[in-house]
Design a protein around this motif. Structure first.
Motif, PDB file in Angstrom:
ATOM      1  N   UNK A 102       0.784  -1.229   0.000  1.00 41.96           N
ATOM      2  CA  UNK A 102       0.000   0.000   0.000  1.00 41.96           C
ATOM      3  C   UNK A 102       0.817   1.282   0.000  1.00 41.96           C
ATOM      4  N   UNK A 103       2.108   1.205  -0.295  1.00 38.32           N
ATOM      5  CA  UNK A 103       2.975   2.387  -0.271  1.00 38.32           C
ATOM      6  C   UNK A 103       2.528   3.443  -1.284  1.00 38.32           C
ATOM      7  N   UNK A 104       2.254   2.990  -2.519  1.00 35.81           N
ATOM      8  CA  UNK A 104       1.859   3.935  -3.570  1.00 35.81           C
ATOM      9  C   UNK A 104       0.552   4.620  -3.222  1.00 35.81           C
ATOM     10  N   UNK A 105      -0.391   3.873  -2.686  1.00 35.92           N
ATOM     11  CA  UNK A 105      -1.685   4.451  -2.295  1.00 35.92           C
ATOM     12  C   UNK A 105      -1.494   5.558  -1.265  1.00 35.92           C
ATOM     13  N   UNK A 106      -0.635   5.314  -0.306  1.00 36.36           N
ATOM     14  CA  UNK A 106      -0.384   6.304   0.743  1.00 36.36           C
ATOM     15  C   UNK A 106       0.261   7.556   0.160  1.00 36.36           C
ATOM     16  N   UNK A 107       1.221   7.370  -0.736  1.00 34.44           N
ATOM     17  CA  UNK A 107       1.891   8.523  -1.361  1.00 34.44           C
ATOM     18  C   UNK A 107       0.893   9.358  -2.156  1.00 34.44           C
ATOM     19  N   UNK A 108       0.068   8.707  -2.965  1.00 34.40           N
ATOM     20  CA  UNK A 108      -0.923   9.423  -3.774  1.00 34.40           C
ATOM     21  C   UNK A 108      -1.888  10.197  -2.889  1.00 34.40           C
ATOM     22  N   UNK A 142      -5.632  11.988  -7.578  1.00 35.78           N
ATOM     23  CA  UNK A 142      -6.688  11.018  -7.874  1.00 35.78           C
ATOM     24  C   UNK A 142      -6.226  10.088  -8.984  1.00 35.78           C
ATOM     25  N   UNK A 143      -5.344   9.171  -8.643  1.00 41.96           N
ATOM     26  CA  UNK A 143      -4.806   8.219  -9.610  1.00 41.96           C
ATOM     27  C   UNK A 143      -4.959   6.807  -9.065  1.00 41.96           C
ATOM     28  N   UNK A 144      -5.037   5.865  -9.987  1.00 44.23           N
ATOM     29  CA  UNK A 144      -5.068   4.457  -9.572  1.00 44.23           C
ATOM     30  C   UNK A 144      -3.633   3.987  -9.380  1.00 44.23           C
ATOM     31  N   UNK A 145      -3.296   3.443  -8.212  1.00 38.00           N
ATOM     32  CA  UNK A 145      -1.919   3.002  -7.965  1.00 38.00           C
ATOM     33  C   UNK A 145      -1.508   1.853  -8.873  1.00 38.00           C
ATOM     34  N   UNK A 192       2.457  -2.803 -18.023  1.00 39.45           N
ATOM     35  CA  UNK A 192       2.441  -1.352 -17.832  1.00 39.45           C
ATOM     36  C   UNK A 192       3.692  -0.671 -18.391  1.00 39.45           C
ATOM     37  N   UNK A 193       4.740  -1.476 -18.702  1.00 39.36           N
ATOM     38  CA  UNK A 193       5.958  -0.890 -19.250  1.00 39.36           C
ATOM     39  C   UNK A 193       6.141  -1.260 -20.728  1.00 39.36           C
ATOM     40  N   UNK A 194       5.060  -1.664 -21.389  1.00 40.67           N
ATOM     41  CA  UNK A 194       5.141  -2.077 -22.788  1.00 40.67           C
ATOM     42  C   UNK A 194       5.545  -0.920 -23.704  1.00 40.67           C
ATOM     43  N   UNK A 195       6.501  -1.186 -24.586  1.00 44.92           N
ATOM     44  CA  UNK A 195       6.932  -0.244 -25.626  1.00 44.92           C
ATOM     45  C   UNK A 195       7.096  -1.052 -26.906  1.00 44.92           C
ATOM     46  N   UNK A 196       6.222  -0.804 -27.899  1.00 41.24           N
ATOM     47  CA  UNK A 196       6.151  -1.680 -29.070  1.00 41.24           C
ATOM     48  C   UNK A 196       7.514  -1.833 -29.743  1.00 41.24           C
ATOM     49  N   UNK A 197       8.154  -0.719 -30.093  1.00 36.56           N
ATOM     50  CA  UNK A 197       9.415  -0.790 -30.831  1.00 36.56           C
ATOM     51  C   UNK A 197      10.485  -1.525 -30.024  1.00 36.56           C
ATOM     52  N   UNK A 198      10.545  -1.216 -28.732  1.00 36.14           N
ATOM     53  CA  UNK A 198      11.541  -1.860 -27.870  1.00 36.14           C
ATOM     54  C   UNK A 198      11.252  -3.349 -27.740  1.00 36.14           C
ATOM     55  N   UNK A 199       9.978  -3.707 -27.567  1.00 36.15           N
ATOM     56  CA  UNK A 199       9.622  -5.114 -27.380  1.00 36.15           C
ATOM     57  C   UNK A 199       9.893  -5.932 -28.638  1.00 36.15           C
TER      58      UNK A 199
END
Length: 351
Positions: A42-48, A54-57, A315-322
């Protein structure tokens, strides 16, 4: 200037184009906080929530950075707080060397987030993260004693500021070298535990927090509990007034600012006198550890390692890199096959 300094300056310029460029650096409060703890704790939730975003962690990869800004008064420069988050539980603990440096040690604090719903991971996670962090900070202090002894002395003196000089526990505690807040997350799940289990966990965390001179707060996704955690963090990040409220009832969420607890109020480790007499320990911390782990046997360190390959995370997808990575993987496999054939065809001369 570092990349972060340039980014902060650019955001400040965009948000406040009319700000006075002649503001003296000494008028701006600048702090840094490192969040670490259980994976998915829950670290990200607490930081947000602290930054009112108003972001989804999303799962944290390795070490991530963000920052927040607050103005103490109208038409005054905004204070800056740097938020670092260590992902992966205990598997990437060596990365704490990146955010904690000799340049910012005077204004650095640590927030340790422990998942109350996983008591068998609690002590191992806490011990591993705090030991490595403390060791790194102590190395910095050792260097500062030679290069800037006044700063080193100030930091060491500040370790004891939360305790009154006549506090009866001065000889029984070992304060963390920089400000520390311990957050017990997922209280909503923890609250469903057996009352005796809750009592053992709560009492143990009270001891650990008091021993390290840390503040302790239990939280969950509940807005009321998040506000309490946010109050402690805002005190570290922006110098807001420190909360004076106190809650030590094990049937309710704990909230204990540093210095407001005592060994006499916490009591002895949760075990019978006969069992305590059989425990071999060299320090109070070791005694509490053995008693706690008798009820909650720890998971092995290997079980706590983060084995997921971040390259496969969507969440870290990059077409050209992949695409290029897939091509290079194919080339590597082909190279391995060719090398294997070449090795088998070698004719070793028995002479």
């Amino acid at each position: 200037d570092t990349l972060w300094d340039l980014a902060i300056a650019e955001v400040k310029k965009r948000e406040n184009p009319d700000d006075d460029d002649d503001v003296k650096p000494g008028e701006v409060w600048e702090k840094s906080i490192l969040f670490m703890g259980n994976k998915s704790g829950g670290k990200t939730t607490i930081i947000l929530r602290c930054l009112e975003r108003e972001e989804s962690p999303k799962p944290t990869l390795a070490l991530e950075y963000t920052f927040g800004r607050r103005a103490r008064r109208h038409n005054t420069p905004k204070d800056v707080a740097h938020f670092w988050e260590l992902g992966g539980g205990t598997s990437l603990v060596e990365l704490i060397r990146i955010p904690i440096t000799s340049h910012n040690i005077r204004s650095f604090a640590v927030v340790l987030v422990l998942d109350l719903s996983k008591p068998n991971e609690l002590w191992t996670t806490m011990e591993s993260l705090l030991q490595v962090t403390r060791s790194h900070v102590n190395k910095i202090l050792t260097k500062l004693e030679k290069t800037n002894p006044e700063v080193a002395a100030e930091i060491k003196q500040r370790m004891w500021n939360h305790l009154q000089r006549d506090h009866p526990d001065c000889a029984l505690v070992d304060p963390f070298p920089i400000p520390l807040v311990i957050i017990g997350s997922k209280y909503d799940i923890f609250h469903e535990f057996d009352s005796e289990m809750r009592k053992i966990i709560s009492k143990t965390l009270r001891f650990v927090s008091h021993y390290y001179g840390a503040s302790l707060v239990f939280t969950s996704k509940s807005e009321a509990l998040l506000l309490k955690a946010r109050a402690l963090i805002n005190h570290l990040a922006f110098g807001y007034d420190k909360s004076k409220s106190l809650s030590v009832d094990p049937s309710k969420p704990l909230f204990i600012p540093a210095g407001l607890d005592s060994m006499s109020q916490i009591g002895p480790p949760p075990a019978s006198d006969s069992d305590l007499g059989k425990v071999r320990a060299n320090t109070p911390l070791e005694l509490w550890k053995k008693v706690f782990e008798k009820t909650f046997p720890p998971k092995s360190f290997c079980d706590l390692q983060d084995t997921k390959d971040p390259a496969q995370d969507g969440q870290y997808a990059e077409y050209e890199v992949d695409v290029m990575r897939a091509q290079k993987n194919q080339e590597l496999e082909q190279y391995k096959r060719n090398a294997s054939k070449s090795w088998k065809e070698i004719n070793f001369d028995s002479d």
